[in-house]
Design a protein around this motif. Structure first.
Motif, short mmCIF file in Angstrom:
data_model
loop_
_atom_site.label_atom_id
_atom_site.label_comp_id
_atom_site.label_asym_id
_atom_site.label_seq_id
_atom_site.Cartn_x
_atom_site.Cartn_y
_atom_site.Cartn_z
N SER A 1 0.81 -1.22 0.00
CA SER A 1 0.00 0.00 0.00
C SER A 1 0.85 1.27 0.00
O SER A 1 0.30 2.37 -0.10
CB SER A 1 -0.96 0.02 1.20
OG SER A 1 -0.24 -0.05 2.42
N GLY A 2 2.17 1.14 0.13
CA GLY A 2 3.04 2.31 0.00
C GLY A 2 3.56 2.87 1.30
O GLY A 2 4.09 3.99 1.34
N LYS A 3 3.46 2.12 2.39
CA LYS A 3 3.89 2.65 3.70
C LYS A 3 5.38 2.98 3.70
O LYS A 3 5.79 4.08 4.11
CB LYS A 3 3.58 1.61 4.80
CG LYS A 3 2.11 1.26 4.93
CD LYS A 3 1.84 0.28 6.05
CE LYS A 3 2.51 -1.07 5.84
NZ LYS A 3 2.02 -1.77 4.62
N SER A 4 6.20 2.04 3.27
CA SER A 4 7.65 2.28 3.27
C SER A 4 8.03 3.35 2.25
O SER A 4 8.96 4.13 2.48
CB SER A 4 8.41 0.98 2.99
OG SER A 4 8.22 0.06 4.04
N THR A 5 7.31 3.40 1.14
CA THR A 5 7.56 4.46 0.15
C THR A 5 7.29 5.82 0.75
O THR A 5 8.05 6.78 0.55
CB THR A 5 6.68 4.23 -1.10
OG1 THR A 5 7.00 2.96 -1.69
CG2 THR A 5 6.91 5.33 -2.12
N LEU A 6 6.19 5.94 1.49
CA LEU A 6 5.86 7.21 2.13
C LEU A 6 6.96 7.64 3.08
O LEU A 6 7.38 8.82 3.10
CB LEU A 6 4.53 7.07 2.88
CG LEU A 6 3.98 8.32 3.58
CD1 LEU A 6 3.70 9.42 2.56
CD2 LEU A 6 2.72 7.98 4.37
N LEU A 7 7.49 6.70 3.87
CA LEU A 7 8.55 7.04 4.82
C LEU A 7 9.86 7.34 4.09
O LEU A 7 10.67 8.13 4.58
CB LEU A 7 8.73 5.90 5.81
CG LEU A 7 7.51 5.63 6.71
CD1 LEU A 7 7.80 4.50 7.68
CD2 LEU A 7 7.09 6.88 7.47
#
Length: 433
Positions: A252-258
């Motif tokens: 869902s993009g959690k690590s990308t967001l961080l």
């Protein structure tokens, strides 16, 4: 009917050694082993560095995609029968593989990478499947589905399954046998001693701390790779002193967001992002900002390949480097030993990092995140592979640390029980289909 055996115990209790001895005794092509390190991409595509997942222009595009690698593994491990095709379709549905078959292995999230490894291994239809920490990195729905799949493989396909588990609350109810490598007594309500708790609260403050209202401001942030949208028009404000849980399904993009916050993603410079009340690109270098951020993640874990002493891994956090390219001062080493002791692993300071168990390595990386006393803690699945006792210890340290002035935290986890008690806000990301 196959047998399901669980090897359970605390971090460093010898679970992996037990399995290695068993594998040497069996020495069969019908035995398949998925280790904790596989989920972090050891030997995937030959080379890995922390930012590579988000620097897709650095990838050799002759490298096969996930779908191509799985097709190759499928054809190499058996005939293309109706039964095997049915199994493949079942695995693809279970793990939502269609969502990332066109990705490169190196760009997968830790959860997606675990799904890839599981699928590839199950294509071989082993007589004995050994899985080290099989449920970490998977969202709750996928964990439940995997447990059902393992039960089906044992009951209907006569596959023997051995699960190596530190997180004992993940032991399936249907396990036929549980082999305890150490005591499985539950952790007490708190593990951190009052003396250490007081020492953390008494840490001195820094003259160069940012005196800010907003630690993170994101406006209309969108991240795309080709035709794939990872993050879509994200609005997010994190205020000084808040403690956020960042959740969502695998991919869902959690690590990308961080990665945008830490400037590990090259697209971060094209986004409307303000850190510590300072707009990105306003003149302050990212290294000036990184001094105030403590960070741990699956990507960081898989980046540490050099067999340095644990204390030097912790010391690298003082310099925001992966590895260590300068010799720390004596007072820096004292600080590193202090944080190793806080996390209960002071005796491991001089042990080579790669000889430690996966749980011990994670504790070292947690000490690395705290060692510079950061204003912003970014903890991306920080409790991976930790037993009940060490999870409670880490949560105690996090909760105590965040009681201090100007301490803000963002934590990613797929287990609600892993969240510390001081969470004030939650952000849920949906997977873009």
């Amino acid at each position: 009917m196959g047998k399901i055996t669980v090897i359970a115990g605390r971090n460093g209790s010898g679970k992996t050694l037990y399995v290695e001895q068993l594998r040497r005794q069996l020495a069969s092509d019908r035995v398949r082993y998925i280790a904790f390190t596989d989920s972090y991409g050891v030997n995937v595509d030959g080379q890995y560095y922390l930012q590579l997942r988000w620097n897709q222009h650095d990838i050799d595009h002759e490298t096969p995609t996930v779908g191509e690698q799985l097709q190759r593994a499928y054809l190499l491990t058996g005939q293309d029968t109706d039964e095997r095709r049915q199994m493949r379709q079942q695995l693809y549905r279970l793990f939502n593989m269609e969502d990332f078959l066109d990705k490169y292995i190196i760009t997968l999230s830790s959860g997606e990478l675990r799904k890839f490894q599981l699928t590839k291994t199950l294509f071989a239809n082993p007589s004995l499947l050994i899985m080290d920490n099989p449920f970490i990195g998977l969202d709750a729905e996928t964990r439940d589905q995997l447990k059902e799949l393992l039960q089906m493989l044992a009951r209907e396909r006569d596959m023997d399954i051995m699960l190596v588990i530190a997180k004992t609350d993940d032991i399936p109810e249907y396990a036929d046998e549980v082999v305890e490598q150490s005591s499985l007594e539950p952790a007490p309500e708190h593990v951190l001693s009052e003396e250490k708790r007081a020492a953390i609260l008494a840490l001195p403050y820094h003259d160069n701390d940012y005196d800010c209202q907003h630690v993170i401001d994101m406006h209309d942030v969108t991240i795309k790779y080709g035709s794939r949208t990872i993050l879509n028009k994200i609005e997010w404000t994190v205020r000084n002193g808040e403690r956020w849980a960042l959740t969502g399904q695998n991919g869902s993009g959690k690590s990308t967001l961080l990665s945008l916050v830490c400037a590990d993603n090259p697209q971060s410079y094209a986004c409307d992002i303000t850190l510590f009340d300072r707009p990105r690109g306003s003149g302050e270098s990212i290294w000036d900002i990184k001094k105030h951020i403590g960070y741990v993640s699956p990507e960081m874990h898989r980046s540490y390949k050099r067999n340095l002493p644990a204390i030097r891994i912790v010391a690298s956090g003082l310099m925001d480097s992966i590895g260590l390219y300068a010799i720390p001062k004596a007072e820096d080493y004292a600080k590193c030993r202090w944080w190793l002791d806080i996390f209960g692993i002071g005796e491991l300071a001089d042990r080579p990092f790669l000889t430690l168990s996966s749980g011990e390595q994670r504790l070292v990386l947690l000490a690395r995140a705290f060692v510079k006393d950061p204003q912003l803690l970014i903890l991306d699945e920080p409790l991976h592979g930790l037993d009940l006792w060490n999870r409670r210890l880490a949560k105690d340290v996090i909760e105590t640390f965040c009681q201090r002035r100007n301490k803000t935290m963002i934590m990613v986890t797929h287990y609600q029980t892993e969240l510390p008690n001081n969470i004030t806000h939650q952000k849920v990301l949906a997977r873009n289909l």
